[in-house]
Enzyme design. Structure first.
Site, PDB file in Angstrom:
ATOM      1  N   GLN A 251       0.813  -1.208   0.000  1.00 28.30           N
ATOM      2  CA  GLN A 251       0.000   0.000   0.000  1.00 28.30           C
ATOM      3  C   GLN A 251       0.851   1.265   0.000  1.00 28.30           C
ATOM      4  O   GLN A 251       0.435   2.300  -0.520  1.00 28.30           O
ATOM      5  CB  GLN A 251      -0.936  -0.003   1.209  1.00 28.30           C
ATOM      6  CG  GLN A 251      -1.976  -1.113   1.160  1.00 28.30           C
ATOM      7  CD  GLN A 251      -2.908  -0.997  -0.032  1.00 28.30           C
ATOM      8  OE1 GLN A 251      -3.557   0.022  -0.226  1.00 28.30           O
ATOM      9  NE2 GLN A 251      -2.963  -2.034  -0.850  1.00 28.30           N
ATOM     10  N   HIS A 254       1.468   3.363  -3.224  1.00 35.95           N
ATOM     11  CA  HIS A 254       0.449   4.245  -3.812  1.00 35.95           C
ATOM     12  C   HIS A 254       1.026   5.618  -4.140  1.00 35.95           C
ATOM     13  O   HIS A 254       0.707   6.199  -5.179  1.00 35.95           O
ATOM     14  CB  HIS A 254      -0.709   4.426  -2.828  1.00 35.95           C
ATOM     15  CG  HIS A 254      -1.910   3.597  -3.187  1.00 35.95           C
ATOM     16  ND1 HIS A 254      -2.768   3.921  -4.200  1.00 35.95           N
ATOM     17  CD2 HIS A 254      -2.402   2.455  -2.644  1.00 35.95           C
ATOM     18  CE1 HIS A 254      -3.736   3.021  -4.278  1.00 35.95           C
ATOM     19  NE2 HIS A 254      -3.535   2.117  -3.350  1.00 35.95           N
ATOM     20  N   GLU A 319      -7.637   4.122   7.293  1.00 35.40           N
ATOM     21  CA  GLU A 319      -8.518   3.762   6.180  1.00 35.40           C
ATOM     22  C   GLU A 319      -8.652   2.236   6.051  1.00 35.40           C
ATOM     23  O   GLU A 319      -9.749   1.683   6.122  1.00 35.40           O
ATOM     24  CB  GLU A 319      -7.951   4.366   4.888  1.00 35.40           C
ATOM     25  CG  GLU A 319      -8.721   3.987   3.645  1.00 35.40           C
ATOM     26  CD  GLU A 319      -8.037   4.447   2.373  1.00 35.40           C
ATOM     27  OE1 GLU A 319      -8.699   4.434   1.318  1.00 35.40           O
ATOM     28  OE2 GLU A 319      -6.836   4.797   2.421  1.00 35.40           O
ATOM     29  N   HIS A 320      -7.543   1.562   5.792  1.00 34.61           N
ATOM     30  CA  HIS A 320      -7.542   0.101   5.691  1.00 34.61           C
ATOM     31  C   HIS A 320      -6.952  -0.467   6.973  1.00 34.61           C
ATOM     32  O   HIS A 320      -5.852  -0.076   7.371  1.00 34.61           O
ATOM     33  CB  HIS A 320      -6.668  -0.379   4.526  1.00 34.61           C
ATOM     34  CG  HIS A 320      -7.017   0.230   3.208  1.00 34.61           C
ATOM     35  ND1 HIS A 320      -6.284   1.257   2.638  1.00 34.61           N
ATOM     36  CD2 HIS A 320      -8.022  -0.044   2.343  1.00 34.61           C
ATOM     37  CE1 HIS A 320      -6.809   1.577   1.473  1.00 34.61           C
ATOM     38  NE2 HIS A 320      -7.874   0.815   1.272  1.00 34.61           N
ATOM     39  N   ASP A 353      -9.253  -3.628  -2.698  1.00 33.81           N
ATOM     40  CA  ASP A 353      -9.085  -2.509  -3.629  1.00 33.81           C
ATOM     41  C   ASP A 353      -9.607  -2.836  -5.020  1.00 33.81           C
ATOM     42  O   ASP A 353     -10.121  -1.956  -5.721  1.00 33.81           O
ATOM     43  CB  ASP A 353      -7.600  -2.144  -3.754  1.00 33.81           C
ATOM     44  CG  ASP A 353      -7.122  -1.221  -2.660  1.00 33.81           C
ATOM     45  OD1 ASP A 353      -7.968  -0.678  -1.928  1.00 33.81           O
ATOM     46  OD2 ASP A 353      -5.894  -1.037  -2.541  1.00 33.81           O
ATOM     47  N   HIS A 413     -46.665  30.164  13.930  1.00 31.64           N
ATOM     48  CA  HIS A 413     -46.647  28.709  13.867  1.00 31.64           C
ATOM     49  C   HIS A 413     -47.912  28.142  14.516  1.00 31.64           C
ATOM     50  O   HIS A 413     -48.567  27.248  13.969  1.00 31.64           O
ATOM     51  CB  HIS A 413     -45.430  28.152  14.618  1.00 31.64           C
ATOM     52  CG  HIS A 413     -44.127  28.244  13.891  1.00 31.64           C
ATOM     53  ND1 HIS A 413     -43.587  29.436  13.487  1.00 31.64           N
ATOM     54  CD2 HIS A 413     -43.241  27.285  13.523  1.00 31.64           C
ATOM     55  CE1 HIS A 413     -42.418  29.206  12.905  1.00 31.64           C
ATOM     56  NE2 HIS A 413     -42.186  27.901  12.906  1.00 31.64           N
TER      57      HIS A 413
END
Length: 436
Positions: A251, A254, A319-320, A353, A413
């Site tokens: 990862q 990336h 995230e992961h 992914d 109202h």
């Protein structure tokens, strides 16, 4: 509590400096697009991608030509991945139902789930053309029933990327553009002379794309702020350093700012992982990128207990989160802040992914504390409605409504309630403001 950082990344202060630079750059570019329209978008596309055709939107024949360049095996793989993602998205959609209930005799309340009417799906390109992101956004929006799906991705080597175009088209995109980065997100959100604006922007991207979405939120909806990829391993000595190092670097490749973290209660595993990272970086083809991410954003955190590991993981809210322990189900039950969980050594983030069926557009930078990732429900709006069908119900609700309005001082109202009581309720009885 004994928590030791065996390896740390950049301090938060340096990361904040990076964010400030990105914010200013994005603000200027979005202002240029808002004022300059197509001309500004064309200038930006030429500047950043060296690409400025007569039209950025692909025609049907251009889409067909691009798809014809995709190898048969690759097309089969794209179709297989989309089948898995569609199957899970359809199951999610089926779980979301309209509601109508009679809460009191003559009082009917309900809600409808209505698709967002137009969505812009950004698919990252850059160093790694992310074909899978087209499945995750375009196809999921299609399953949700969005009537206008606009998809955009940057050119790769001066032309539309064939596999990305294929994935967009097969996923259900109605308009496909070859535009990248801020100019793509800005054009879809703000609109130009030739691109009608959308109601919502979705899809992952680099720090600039994430910041553009943040600045545009409010003018359009967004899925979430999906910035640079984050991956966390929660592991004990039931696995080895080679597996952990592979998953961390897998990862980290990336981008140059992709955080990767190992949380463990095994010093032996931590040291073994460090050694394996160094070994793999000597042979990994993407080592230049992965090594920079690991150097600046990599972390190894050593804890004494599983409870400490859990607390650190929930606090970081990555995230992961890949869990490889002798108690994976315990972590599944106890974890509350993350993007997606990957449970067991047989599972890995790369499958999530690309192909397994869950969505890979996920919250980063601790956003998992308050939101999940992209899914069918993100493209659906829940709208309530009310209906009063009897005179008795109009009178009963009106009496309560009038008094509660007057409690807050809202005379007008209250009169909305009173007129119903007078017309539909007991005769010659006044409530609230009408009684004065």
């Amino acid at each position: 509590m004994a928590i030791v950082h065996l390896k740390s990344g950049k301090p938060d202060s340096e990361r904040a400096d990076d964010d400030t630079k990105v914010r200013a750059s994005v603000e200027k570019i979005l202002a240029d697009i808002a004022s300059g329209g197509d001309a500004a978008v064309r200038d930006l596309a030429q500047k950043f991608d060296g690409y400025a055709p007569a039209s950025f939107r692909l025609t049907p024949s251009q889409i067909e030509a691009a798809m014809n360049k995709v190898a048969a095996r690759d097309m089969d793989d794209i179709r297989f991945a989309q089948a898995q993602i569609r199957r899970f998205a359809q199951a999610q959609r089926a779980s979301i139902t309209d509601v109508e209930v009679e809460t009191l005799p003559g009082v009917i309340l309900g809600h409808r789930t209505i698709p967002v009417q137009s969505v812009g799906c950004y698919v990252p390109g850059g160093k790694f053309p992310m074909v899978a992101s087209a499945h995750m956004s375009v196809l999921t929006a299609s399953v949700a029933g969005v009537p206008r799906i606009v998809a955009s991705a940057p050119p790769v080597k001066g032309e539309p990327h064939p596999a990305i175009v294929a994935a967009m088209h097969l996923g259900g995109a109605h308009e496909i553009y070859v535009l990248g980065g801020i100019q793509a997100v800005g054009a879809m959100a703000l609109g130009t002379e030739t691109i009608r604006p959308v109601d919502m922007i979705v899809g992952p991207g680099n720090a600039y794309v994430a910041e553009a979405k943040r600045q545009l939120f409010g003018r359009v909806g967004i899925d979430l702020l999906a910035g640079p990829t984050e991956t966390m391993l929660i592991a004990d000595d039931s696995v080895d350093g080679e597996l952990c190092a592979t998953d961390l670097l897998g990862q980290a490749e990336h981008g140059y700012n992709s955080p990767a973290c190992l949380i463990t209660n095994s010093r032996n595993l931590a040291n073994d992982t460090l050694r394996e990272v160094e070994r793999l970086l000597k042979i990994l083809p993407t080592a230049d990128t992965a090594a920079a991410s690991w150097r600046d954003y990599g972390e190894i955190i050593l804890c004494d207990t599983y409870d400490e590991m859990l607390e650190v993981a929930n606090t970081m809210a990555y995230e992961h989160v890949q869990v490889m322990t002798d108690r994976d189900d315990w972590f599944l039950a106890q974890m509350h802040s993350y993007g997606a969980l990957f449970l067991g050594a047989r599972t890995n983030v790369a499958n999530g992914d690309k192909v397994i069926g869950t969505n890979h557009t996920l919250p980063t930078r601790k956003a998992g504390r308050y939101t999940g990732g992209l899914w069918v429900g993100k493209f659906l709006k829940t709208h309530s409605y009310q209906r009063v069908t009897t005179d008795e119900a109009a009178s009963l609700i009106g009496e309560y409504g009038s008094r509660l309005c007057m409690l807050e001082g809202f005379v007008g109202h209250a009169e909305q309630c009173n007129i119903r009581v007078r017309r539909y309720g007991r005769k010659n009885v006044a409530y609230g403001a009408a009684a004065e």
